[in-house]
Design an enzyme around this catalytic site. Structure first.
Site, PDB file in Angstrom:
ATOM      1  N   LYS A   1       0.868  -1.184   0.000  1.00 19.60           N
ATOM      2  CA  LYS A   1       0.000   0.000   0.000  1.00 19.60           C
ATOM      3  C   LYS A   1       0.899   1.228   0.000  1.00 19.60           C
ATOM      4  O   LYS A   1       2.025   1.189   0.489  1.00 19.60           O
ATOM      5  CB  LYS A   1      -0.887   0.016   1.258  1.00 19.60           C
TER       6      LYS A   1
ATOM      7  N   ASN B   1     -17.363   6.359  -5.231  1.00 23.18           N
ATOM      8  CA  ASN B   1     -17.137   5.338  -6.249  1.00 23.18           C
ATOM      9  C   ASN B   1     -17.753   3.988  -5.844  1.00 23.18           C
ATOM     10  O   ASN B   1     -18.597   3.437  -6.557  1.00 23.18           O
ATOM     11  CB  ASN B   1     -15.612   5.216  -6.467  1.00 23.18           C
ATOM     12  N   ALA B   2     -17.383   3.491  -4.663  1.00 23.81           N
ATOM     13  CA  ALA B   2     -17.857   2.169  -4.244  1.00 23.81           C
ATOM     14  C   ALA B   2     -19.359   2.175  -3.934  1.00 23.81           C
ATOM     15  O   ALA B   2     -20.103   1.320  -4.422  1.00 23.81           O
ATOM     16  CB  ALA B   2     -17.053   1.705  -3.030  1.00 23.81           C
ATOM     17  N   GLY B   3     -19.807   3.128  -3.129  1.00 27.39           N
ATOM     18  CA  GLY B   3     -21.197   3.151  -2.682  1.00 27.39           C
ATOM     19  C   GLY B   3     -22.192   3.420  -3.793  1.00 27.39           C
ATOM     20  O   GLY B   3     -23.227   2.741  -3.901  1.00 27.39           O
TER      21      GLY B   3
END
Ligand code: NAD
Length: 415
Positions: A105, A220-222
């Site tokens: 990461k 983006n995800a939700g």
């Protein structure tokens, strides 16, 4: 194990699993400490010609199963400890999802909202000039994360190719299609989460149609999972963003909510829906609560008030460990982040394979392969939970840790 090796959440889980599996000290040592950790300080010229010094990080946690892989996060509060935790989780995630990568990461301490596009490009390129000697298509492969996107990946790829003098699209994933990106990458996290949810619902004997879903977070995800759930006949009764939530017991028209959000910059005040507070949304009665915002959203204070029948962790670490225990004691199943949001990593892997072979897949083929990988991992999870008689998070940790340690043993690193 030393407490500062990985964040306390993971430390506690790791400790529990180490006891359960009877792991030796070198085994727990390998799992709790990153193989490599870099901190960079780099100057960037701002639009007003003044120089500002930025801090960036990269952690390559474990590479037993393949080159390390993990996103780059731009955030004003990012620090080495957070990056270390996320790199550890990436190591588990790649193992859980059966892609031949280790975990990494990266991050830069920056608030993108305070910088022009030109400044963001110079910051991205300057970070890559520090990072390039430590990464490569067969070494460590970054990708987007919070506040980074295909444009940032394109600048970083270009900088990498300039300084190395090579064409190397496989050094970074999440690129625009025109630069060797993959179809489906934009919605892969949410679609992967949906495929896993579909399989787990089946395991619990629940149907998709009219299943009541609540989605926290509309980025983006939700936003994408709300759209996918709606398309697949779930009833999405509430969604929220940082400014607050909206609720309609008959189900929200998600496409219209998206238009509203684009126009008003918030989901609130949507026609025919009731405005609700963010805390209220987490306590709504529903079948599935999708957490797709930030870390630490379900705490020991609100875990007892959650009325969802099941939780899907699309965000990273949205449930605190004490809250996890409360949910487990109330038998609320939680589909953990390392599986639920692994779709992005799977399509990143497909992108890397396409870059390596110079042969590009169709959208349908990527969709088919994504469903295959996510469903297989969800089935493996069910097997791990029934053989070890444990909750899903524990089952995933056990299955990932077994795969990583087996790779270390086969290499002769461990006895
Ligand atoms: P994003 O910045 O696009 O969206 C985050 C959303 O959460 C925004 O709509 C924001 O307004 C909302 N939010 C913030 N605080 C909130 C609160 N208290 N209540 C309700 N909503 C709130 O980020 P993203 O890319 O969608 O990522 C979300 C999470 O998913 C992160 O934890 C990220 O690490 C994880 N994730 C994302 C991806 C991906 O491909 N996007 C992949 C893996 C993991």
């Amino acid at each position: 194990m030393e407490k500062d090796n990985v964040c306390i959440n993971c430390y506690e889980m790791l400790d529990k699993i180490a006891g359960k599996l009877g792991l030796s000290e070198p085994e727990t040592g390998l799992l709790s400490r990153p193989r490599r950790s870099y901190t960079f300080s780099f100057p960037v010229i701002m639009d007003d010609s003044k120089v500002k010094i930025f801090t960036g990080y990269r952690i390559q946690f474990n590479n037993a199963r393949g080159p390390t892989k993990g996103g780059i996060r731009f955030h004003p509060e990012v620090d080495l400890e957070e990056i270390k935790t996320l790199a550890f989780l990436m190591t588990l995630k790649c193992a859980v999802i059966n892609v031949p990568f280790g975990g990494a990461k990266g991050g830069v301490v920056v608030n993108p909202k305070k910088h022009s596009k030109g400044e963001m490009e110079r910051i991205s390129r300057a970070y890559m000039r520090e990072l390039y000697r430590f990464i490569g298509p067969n070494t460590d492969i970054p990708a987007p994360d919070v506040n980074t996107n295909p444009q940032v990946m394109a600048w970083m790829l270009d900088e990498y190719e300039r300084v190395t003098g090579q064409h190397a699209p496989g050094v970074i994933t999440g690129k625009p299609l025109e630069l060797g990106g993959s179809h489906v990458r934009g919605i892969s996290t949410s679609l992967g989460g949906y495929f896993v949810l579909k399989e787990v619902l089946k395991q619990f004997g629940m149907k998709e149609e009219n299943t009541k879903a609540v989605v926290q977070g509309f980025g983006n995800a939700g936003m994408n999972i709300a759209k996918i759930l709606h398309k697949n006949k779930f009833k999405v009764i509430a969604v929220s963003d940082s400014r607050g939530g909206i609720y309609d017991e008959n189900g929200l028209q998600i496409e219209k909510v998206i238009e509203h959000k684009e126009d008003k910059k918030s989901v609130q005040d949507f026609a025919n829906a009731k405005n609700i507070a963010n805390e209220e949304l987490l306590e709504l009665e529903c079948d599935v609560l999708v957490l797709a915002a930030l870390e630490d959203q379900i705490t020991k204070e609100n875990a007892g008030k959650v009325k969802a029948k099941m939780i899907l962790e699309l965000a990273n670490r949205p449930i605190m460990p004490e809250a996890d225990e409360i949910l487990a004691s109330r038998t609320v199943p939680v589909i953990p982040d390392i599986l639920a949001n692994a779709g992005g990593v799977v399509v990143s892997y497909f992108e890397w394979v396409q870059n390596a072979t110079n042969y590009y897949w169709t959208e349908d083929y990527v969709l088919k392969k994504l469903e295959e990988y996510m469903t297989k991992a969800a089935k493996e999870l069910e097997m791990a939970c029934s053989s070890y008689k444990c909750i899903m998070r524990e089952g995933l940790y056990i299955s990932a840790i077994n795969k990583i340690l087996q790779a270390e043993r086969l290499r002769g690193v461990l006895k």
